[in-house]
Motif scaffolding. Structure first.
Motif, PDB file in Angstrom:
ATOM      1  N   GLU A 232      43.602  40.710  45.849  1.00 45.10           N
ATOM      2  CA  GLU A 232      43.871  39.363  45.790  1.00 45.10           C
ATOM      3  C   GLU A 232      43.020  38.186  44.907  1.00 45.10           C
ATOM      4  OE1 GLU A 232      44.043  38.002  49.831  1.00 45.10           O
ATOM      5  OE2 GLU A 232      45.944  38.971  49.935  1.00 45.10           O
ATOM      6  N   THR A 233      41.755  38.864  44.618  1.00 50.71           N
ATOM      7  CA  THR A 233      40.556  38.059  43.897  1.00 50.71           C
ATOM      8  C   THR A 233      40.081  39.101  42.649  1.00 50.71           C
ATOM      9  OG1 THR A 233      38.650  38.926  45.147  1.00 50.71           O
ATOM     10  CG2 THR A 233      40.096  37.157  46.074  1.00 50.71           C
TER      11      THR A 233
ATOM     12  N   TYR B 166      46.723  39.475  43.053  1.00 49.84           N
ATOM     13  CA  TYR B 166      46.049  39.124  41.985  1.00 49.84           C
ATOM     14  C   TYR B 166      46.676  39.363  40.697  1.00 49.84           C
ATOM     15  CZ  TYR B 166      42.266  38.931  38.524  1.00 49.84           C
ATOM     16  OH  TYR B 166      41.474  38.629  37.450  1.00 49.84           O
TER      17      TYR B 166
END
Length: 483
Positions: free
Chosen positions: A421-422, A441
């Motif tokens: 996600e990052t 992401y």
């Protein structure tokens, strides 16, 4: 109800009544054999009437408890090892349960790996303690004539007190215990859950979801979306995962975390799995003919699909129909399904490999001490559980993740990290030499027409330019993550 098939929530009352009428055998205190009575209705009637009488006679400060014990993955054991081993397992499980109950408790065996206990006592804490002891009896594998089986049980408990017993019947108590046992299995197998208002609401919601899911499958209102899987070395889309999606005009978007477990419990997972399989293979063929010839299609298989004797012929037929190279198709199997019976899993997975397909272990790294078995499985890809990715800033989880990646590479496997996600997670995974990743992401699951097979540029920002990168590798949590 057929042997080996757990009932759906909508079948609950019929199942409870039918199970008692079909002849659950009362267990003698020291006999694990659970003999079947010559008159199939005598023991169930005795059990039913005993609980009914106890409800009528329970004092204001007393209680009657019902515990429903379910052998997890019992249908898998039966399908893989046959009825003789299943019966042997039932006897051993009955013996272990008998060691935990009190002298005045009674136990009976129902169909499909279920046991029911009636426990008169002073209150719910006693029933909870019994359930806890039963679950603890299966911390160690069971030795059968075919070898060790890592068996767990899930327990649902409920009780009637002097204050509310007038409104309860034996069947209603069984219904509550069944709902609690299903709740325990949904949360994490090998534990117990007590019936309460939240469990009741969950059972009602599950029933409604099952009813709606059945209609959605009948009316062709489910679809398949695709989530790209990105190479962390080149930035290219090297695979896509096919995922079932349910967007209803009235109900809105229903999460797979909601409808997939219900599909498995109700038996609808077979029909749902066939939908995904047929749609995904057809789409892979379209992309292949359009020039995306090296893109791998991955499809999840449930334990019920693995046990379906029609699975291999269906896959072979679909590959021939669409002219798809089997090397462009990969099946993902959850680690928990594989580890429930390693020997049987190797046989089934070997048959899939014989078709020339790839295999992946999904959700690897949680729940089982499975590293020693990994080298024995015919697996090509290891998908690291997203819980490690989400906590990759934590030094211990990062060390475990690196160990999994290094081991997989040593065994010639490719690694995929899910739930990315990052940007920082991408960079740490890249530094740990993880091969591929997927997650929001990069891309959310999307319709086939929206899938972009383009290249993602990892060069900006570079690893050295990210101020959080060295902090994460050092084992401390970046400031923006702590907030």
């Amino acid at each position: 109800m057929k042997s080996g098939t757990r009932p759906g929530t909508s079948q609950l009352l019929d199942w409870c009544a039918g199970a008692l009428q079909r002849g659950a055998s009362r267990t003698e205190r020291h006999s694990p054999e659970l003999p079947t009575e010559s008159h199939p209705h005598s023991v169930p009637s005795h059990f039913h009437h005993a609980v009914d009488r106890a409800l009528a006679e329970v004092p204001p400060t007393g209680s009657v408890g019902i515990l429903l014990v379910s052998i997890d993955y019992f249908d898998v054991v039966t399908a893989c090892h046959g009825a003789d081993i299943a019966n042997e397992l039932l006897s051993i499980v009955a013996d272990r349960i008998s060691e935990t109950v009190r002298l005045d408790d009674e136990m009976a065996r129902l169909d499909d790996g279920f046991f029911i206990l009636w426990a008169p006592g002073p209150g719910a804490p006693d029933i909870t303690e019994i359930a806890n002891r039963i679950v603890g009896q299966f911390d160690q594998p069971i030795m059968t004539s075919t070898g060790q089986l890592p068996i767990t049980v899930s327990v649902g408990i409920t009780s009637a007190t002097g204050e509310n017993c007038a409104d309860l019947t034996p069947f209603k108590l069984m219904q509550q215990a069944r709902s609690a046992a299903l709740s325990a299995q949904r949360s994490w197998r090998g534990q117990f859950t007590a019936f309460d208002r939240s469990v009741q609401n969950q059972a009602i919601e599950s029933y409604e979801t099952e009813r709606q899911l059945h209609a959605a499958l009948r009316d062709d209102r489910l679809s398949v979306s695709y989530q790209p899987i990105i190479s962390l070395h080149s930035g290219e889309t090297v695979a896509v995962e096919a995922l079932a999606r349910w967007n209803d005009d009235k109900l809105g978007s229903i999460s797979p975390a909601t409808f997939i477990p219900i599909a498995e419990e109700s038996g609808l997972i077979g029909e749902l799995g066939r939908l995904v399989l047929q749609t995904a293979i057809a789409q892979a063929s379209v992309w292949n003919k359009a020039g995306e010839s090296e893109t791998l299609m991955t499809i999840n298989l449930s334990n019920r699909q693995l046990l379906d004797p029609e699975l291999i012929p269906a896959i072979s037929s679909l590959l021939d129909e669409h002219g798809l190279d089997p090397r462009l198709l990969c099946f993902e199997i959850s680690e928990s399904v594989v580890m429930s019976d390693v020997a049987a899993s190797m046989t089934i997975l070997g048959r899939i490999k014989d078709l020339g397909l790839l295999l992946a272990i999904d959700n690897f790294g949680t729940g089982y001490s499975s590293l020693s078995y990994l080298r024995r499985l015919p697996v090509d890809i290891l998908k690291i559980d997203q819980s490690f990715v989400q906590s990759i800033y934590n030094r211990d989880d990062r060390v475990i993740t690196k160990a999994i990646i290094d081991l997989a590479h040593t065994l010639g496997m490719t690694t995929v990290a899910g739930g990315v996600e990052t940007r920082l997670q991408v960079e740490v995974l890249h530094a740990l030499n993880c091969d591929m990743a997927q997650g929001f992401y990069f891309h959310a699951p999307m319709p086939a027409d929206d899938v972009d097979f383009g290249h993602i540029d990892f060069a900006n920002p570079s690893l050295s330019e990210n101020p959080d990168f060295s902090t994460a590798l050092a084992g401390t949590t970046p400031q923006h993550v702590r907030q």
